[in-house]
Enzyme design. Structure first.
Site, PDB file in Angstrom:
ATOM      1  N   HIS A 184     101.132  83.179 -27.731  1.00 15.34           N
ATOM      2  CA  HIS A 184     100.856  83.817 -29.019  1.00 15.34           C
ATOM      3  C   HIS A 184     102.163  84.316 -29.641  1.00 15.34           C
ATOM      4  O   HIS A 184     103.246  84.233 -29.042  1.00 15.34           O
ATOM      5  CB  HIS A 184      99.847  84.963 -28.870  1.00 15.34           C
ATOM      6  CG  HIS A 184     100.275  86.066 -27.955  1.00 15.34           C
ATOM      7  ND1 HIS A 184     101.321  86.921 -28.226  1.00 15.34           N
ATOM      8  CD2 HIS A 184      99.770  86.482 -26.741  1.00 15.34           C
ATOM      9  CE1 HIS A 184     101.462  87.811 -27.259  1.00 15.34           C
ATOM     10  NE2 HIS A 184     100.531  87.560 -26.330  1.00 15.34           N
ATOM     11  N   CYS A 190     101.070  87.316 -20.950  1.00 13.16           N
ATOM     12  CA  CYS A 190     101.033  86.261 -21.965  1.00 13.16           C
ATOM     13  C   CYS A 190     102.450  85.773 -22.280  1.00 13.16           C
ATOM     14  O   CYS A 190     103.432  86.376 -21.873  1.00 13.16           O
ATOM     15  CB  CYS A 190     100.368  86.777 -23.234  1.00 13.16           C
ATOM     16  SG  CYS A 190      98.590  87.113 -23.037  1.00 13.16           S
TER      17      CYS A 190
END
Length: 455
Positions: free
Chosen positions: A407, A431
């Site tokens: 992301h 992430c």
């Protein structure tokens, strides 16, 4: 007869008297001659002091020395038979040169100074001083040449080595040198050199490192040939960032993080591999292969470094194609945790992977590491996702596995205010963060079913 005896006696007395009277007269004269102390009954003071062994320039005494040299100044008093009691030597700048009690001058560093000699005479209890000065000029020992420890060197790309310049003479005053690349505009993509002669090979080709002395501008060169890495070399540079930890206290590991059963006992000091984490629980693997869950409080997380080097496009392609990675799409993605980069490859018509993108990213912190292994993108993605528990949002997300996503950098709830723009270091909860433009390209171009390798 009596008269003759009286005459002989008188002659004898006269002879003895004259002999005894001459002894002190002769001694006094010798003393005067040896000490040059008197002329008659007069003491002769020193009127002038001159230097015997230095040149006179502009009516002044002057002597030139090189740094480190020494020279003994010799003086002469006038008149020659003058009497003096003390000779004192002094230097006007002892940082440049010093002088001892015998007039020996030692040059220490470049500069000018004055050596002063003071001769003291004593006349009727009064001290008379006569001085003389000599200008000393301390000159540098000039450089006469320079050589390099190596004149030809073959290295592999990414390697470093040190060149050493030997300046002549060894006692030269200024042995400083300057390092550079010959034809720098053309060769700066082949090698780099720092101010200490450390050479880094950055591209394939041949270039020359040149060293120049600051004194005299003498030069020496080393030809450097940079050759590519072979597969074995590249494999040595591929570092697998397996997160590890050490057991802090004796405890148990469990079958799950929620009401799990005891699987086995682990002892303090045991080394384990971290496979996954959920808040306060970690999935670990023991050296005997047993996998289970343990509370975070029982672990000491071992930090892993970030490498500062980069891999060339050709090296990355050689490595990926040698490993025969399979992907159901034309793309293959490699997340290199050790270098905080994500590489995107695309197949050509011959089925070989070519590197098309090299992104700088931010992966999970050591305490919340990014999951490692081979994965296939499952198709879940979106343009915006907000995490209320962390009060942050992200753009252009693609799910890797579970809660692990690709992301953008972090935004506030409004989707406009950037909360943390950083990449290139371990920052996330696991992430893989990307710059906004990079995340948008990744979101738009990487299809589902693409294989992703995180190492």
């Amino acid at each position: 007869m009596v008269r003759k005896l009286i005459s002989k006696f008188l002659l004898t007395l006269l002879f003895v008297f004259c002999f005894t009277a001459l002894i002190p007269i002769t001694y006094f004269s010798v003393a005067k001659a040896e000490g040059n102390a008197e002329q008659g009954n007069e003491i002769i003071p020193v009127e002038r002091v001159v230097f015997e062994n230095v040149e006179v320039e502009n009516d002044k005494y002057q002597k030139k020395l090189k740094v480190g040299e020494s020279f003994e100044l010799k003086i002469k008093v006038q008149p020659e038979n003058a009497v003096y009691e003390e000779v004192i030597w002094s230097s006007s700048n002892e940082k440049v040169a010093v002088v001892d009690n015998n007039g020996k001058v030692i040059a220490k560093t470049i500069g000018e100074l004055t050596i002063k000699v003071t001769v003291k005479s004593k006349i009727n209890e009064e001290i008379k001083e006569v001085t003389a000065e000599c200008k000393i000029i301390v000159e540098p020992i000039n450089v006469s040449g320079v050589i390099l420890t190596e004149t030809k060197k073959k290295v592999k790309i990414g390697e470093t080595f040190n060149l050493t310049a030997k300046v002549f003479p060894e006692n030269a005053t200024n042995k400083g040198v300057k390092w550079d690349i010959k034809d720098k505009d053309k060769n700066k993509n082949v090698v780099l050199v720092d101010n200490n002669g450390k050479v880094t090979a950055v591209g394939i080709g041949t270039a020359k490192i040149i060293v120049t002395t600051l004194d005299g501008g003498f030069k020496a060169e080393c030809e450097v040939e940079v050759i590519p890495l072979n597969l074995q070399d590249i494999e040595k540079r591929i570092v697998s960032s397996i997160p590890t930890a050490t057991i802090k206290l004796d405890t148990n590991i469990y079958t799950s993080s929620v009401k799990g059963k005891v699987k086995t006992k682990v002892l303090k000091g045991t080394k384990v591999i971290i496979l996954d984490n959920k808040e306060e629980w970690y999935l670990i693997k023991l050296q005997n292969g047993i996998v289970g869950w343990i509370k975070k409080s029982y672990l000491i997380i071992n930090p892993s470094p970030i490498l500062k080097d980069t891999l060339r496009k050709e090296d990355l392609e050689l490595y990926v194609n040698s490993k025969n990675f399979k992907s159901k799409t034309n793309y293959f993605v490699w997340v290199d945790i050790a270098r905080q980069r994500t590489y995107v490859f695309m197949k050509d018509k011959k089925g070989k992977y070519n590197l098309i993108k090299d992104f700088v990213v931010a992966t999970g912190k050591d305490a919340t590491p990014t999951i490692i292994g081979l994965f296939e993108l499952d198709g879940q993605r979106g343009t915006w996702k907000y995490f209320p528990q962390y009060k942050v949002g992200v753009k252009n997300w693609i799910r890797l596995k579970g809660g692990y996503l690709f992301h953008s950098i972090l935004f506030a709830k409004d989707g406009k205010t950037i909360l943390n723009p950083n990449v290139g270091k371990k920052l996330s909860h696991g992430c893989i963060r990307m710059k906004v433009d990079d995340s948008y390209w990744f979101y738009k171009n990487i299809p589902s079913k693409t294989t992703v390798w995180v190492n």
